[in-house]
Design an enzyme around this catalytic site. Sequence first.
Site, PDB file in Angstrom:
ATOM      1  N   TYR A 167      35.535 -19.334 -38.785  1.00 55.02           N
ATOM      2  CA  TYR A 167      35.434 -19.979 -40.206  1.00 55.02           C
ATOM      3  C   TYR A 167      34.475 -18.933 -40.912  1.00 55.02           C
ATOM      4  O   TYR A 167      34.112 -19.117 -42.285  1.00 55.02           O
ATOM      5  CB  TYR A 167      35.238 -21.430 -40.350  1.00 55.02           C
ATOM      6  CG  TYR A 167      36.336 -22.395 -40.235  1.00 55.02           C
ATOM      7  CD1 TYR A 167      37.575 -21.579 -39.529  1.00 55.02           C
ATOM      8  CD2 TYR A 167      36.022 -23.667 -39.972  1.00 55.02           C
ATOM      9  CE1 TYR A 167      38.319 -22.681 -39.195  1.00 55.02           C
ATOM     10  CE2 TYR A 167      37.107 -24.352 -39.734  1.00 55.02           C
ATOM     11  CZ  TYR A 167      38.439 -24.019 -39.373  1.00 55.02           C
ATOM     12  OH  TYR A 167      39.470 -24.730 -39.188  1.00 55.02           O
ATOM     13  N   GLY A 169      37.766 -21.037 -29.867  1.00 56.25           N
ATOM     14  CA  GLY A 169      36.100 -21.146 -29.828  1.00 56.25           C
ATOM     15  C   GLY A 169      35.723 -22.523 -29.235  1.00 56.25           C
ATOM     16  O   GLY A 169      36.052 -22.808 -28.335  1.00 56.25           O
ATOM     17  N   VAL A 170      34.773 -23.253 -29.881  1.00 54.23           N
ATOM     18  CA  VAL A 170      34.030 -24.625 -29.100  1.00 54.23           C
ATOM     19  C   VAL A 170      35.434 -25.727 -29.052  1.00 54.23           C
ATOM     20  O   VAL A 170      35.407 -26.230 -28.194  1.00 54.23           O
ATOM     21  CB  VAL A 170      33.232 -25.089 -30.288  1.00 54.23           C
ATOM     22  CG1 VAL A 170      32.702 -26.344 -29.910  1.00 54.23           C
ATOM     23  CG2 VAL A 170      31.856 -23.995 -30.301  1.00 54.23           C
ATOM     24  N   ASP A 171      36.146 -25.747 -30.110  1.00 53.05           N
ATOM     25  CA  ASP A 171      37.150 -26.483 -30.086  1.00 53.05           C
ATOM     26  C   ASP A 171      38.200 -26.213 -28.882  1.00 53.05           C
ATOM     27  O   ASP A 171      38.289 -27.442 -28.077  1.00 53.05           O
ATOM     28  CB  ASP A 171      38.017 -26.386 -31.238  1.00 53.05           C
ATOM     29  CG  ASP A 171      39.061 -27.404 -31.575  1.00 53.05           C
ATOM     30  OD1 ASP A 171      38.847 -28.855 -31.005  1.00 53.05           O
ATOM     31  OD2 ASP A 171      40.022 -27.516 -32.491  1.00 53.05           O
ATOM     32  N   SER A 223      31.068 -23.824 -37.937  1.00 56.42           N
ATOM     33  CA  SER A 223      31.573 -22.932 -39.164  1.00 56.42           C
ATOM     34  C   SER A 223      31.314 -21.611 -39.034  1.00 56.42           C
ATOM     35  O   SER A 223      31.715 -20.884 -39.899  1.00 56.42           O
ATOM     36  CB  SER A 223      31.474 -23.373 -40.493  1.00 56.42           C
ATOM     37  OG  SER A 223      32.369 -24.620 -40.961  1.00 56.42           O
ATOM     38  N   THR A 224      30.296 -21.144 -38.016  1.00 57.95           N
ATOM     39  CA  THR A 224      29.942 -19.821 -37.938  1.00 57.95           C
ATOM     40  C   THR A 224      30.890 -18.740 -36.824  1.00 57.95           C
ATOM     41  O   THR A 224      30.535 -17.638 -36.794  1.00 57.95           O
ATOM     42  CB  THR A 224      28.428 -19.994 -37.187  1.00 57.95           C
ATOM     43  OG1 THR A 224      28.511 -20.437 -35.857  1.00 57.95           O
ATOM     44  CG2 THR A 224      27.509 -20.570 -37.979  1.00 57.95           C
ATOM     45  N   GLY A 225      31.803 -19.354 -36.338  1.00 61.66           N
ATOM     46  CA  GLY A 225      32.914 -18.613 -35.536  1.00 61.66           C
ATOM     47  C   GLY A 225      34.007 -18.125 -36.567  1.00 61.66           C
ATOM     48  O   GLY A 225      33.667 -17.281 -37.559  1.00 61.66           O
ATOM     49  N   ASP A 235      26.261 -22.684 -23.297  1.00 60.33           N
ATOM     50  CA  ASP A 235      27.769 -23.544 -23.406  1.00 60.33           C
ATOM     51  C   ASP A 235      27.567 -24.785 -23.828  1.00 60.33           C
ATOM     52  O   ASP A 235      27.108 -25.679 -22.763  1.00 60.33           O
ATOM     53  CB  ASP A 235      28.654 -23.154 -22.141  1.00 60.33           C
ATOM     54  CG  ASP A 235      29.909 -23.728 -21.860  1.00 60.33           C
ATOM     55  OD1 ASP A 235      30.341 -24.056 -22.699  1.00 60.33           O
ATOM     56  OD2 ASP A 235      30.716 -23.413 -21.107  1.00 60.33           O
ATOM     57  N   ILE A 236      28.059 -25.356 -24.973  1.00 64.53           N
ATOM     58  CA  ILE A 236      27.944 -26.737 -25.339  1.00 64.53           C
ATOM     59  C   ILE A 236      28.675 -27.627 -24.184  1.00 64.53           C
ATOM     60  O   ILE A 236      28.529 -28.674 -24.142  1.00 64.53           O
ATOM     61  CB  ILE A 236      28.306 -26.975 -26.714  1.00 64.53           C
ATOM     62  CG1 ILE A 236      27.977 -28.343 -27.264  1.00 64.53           C
ATOM     63  CG2 ILE A 236      29.948 -26.798 -26.981  1.00 64.53           C
ATOM     64  CD1 ILE A 236      27.882 -28.599 -28.601  1.00 64.53           C
TER      65      ILE A 236
END
Length: 169
Positions: free
Chosen positions: A126, A32-34, A122-124, A10-11
């Site tokens: 997007y 997602g990450v955002d 961009s791998t989620g 987890d970032i």
Amino acid sequence: MTTLTLVQGDITRQHADAIVNAANSSLLGGGGVDGAIHRRGGPAVLAECRALRASRYGKGLPTGRAVATTAGELDARWVIHTVGPVYSPTEDRSDLLASCYRESLRVADELGARTVAFPAISTGVYRWPVEDAARIAVEAVRSTPTAVEEVRFVLFDERAYEAFARQTG
């Protein structure tokens, strides 16, 4: 020389000078990450993002660009927000994806950051194929002159970790 390291996890749990957010152009959070970075970072991150929207980025942050805010309650000094491109099977957008990494490192250098944690941009939602995204990310980081001492790719799952490991191996 910049050291590349890989972590599966987890970032938002990383300790780094800067954590890179795979943001959407609104800078106001999302999935997602955002969404995770905005939730864990708390209201200070959103407040600075709103201020950026009210000043320099009224129409949103352009794809491939990067901008920094406080990290709020994250274990970092800054969040570097970058907007990755949506994958297209008919249009080559790989330079925009590479630009996310180059621009994030440029911002990190301006801030004086020495450790930077990146997600697989961009791998989620997007939909960028993870193997190709890993190749572009590693090539971009390796070819960008920077004072950053450690670039840490923080990969959410085993598939992404393995794709990045093949590129750094």
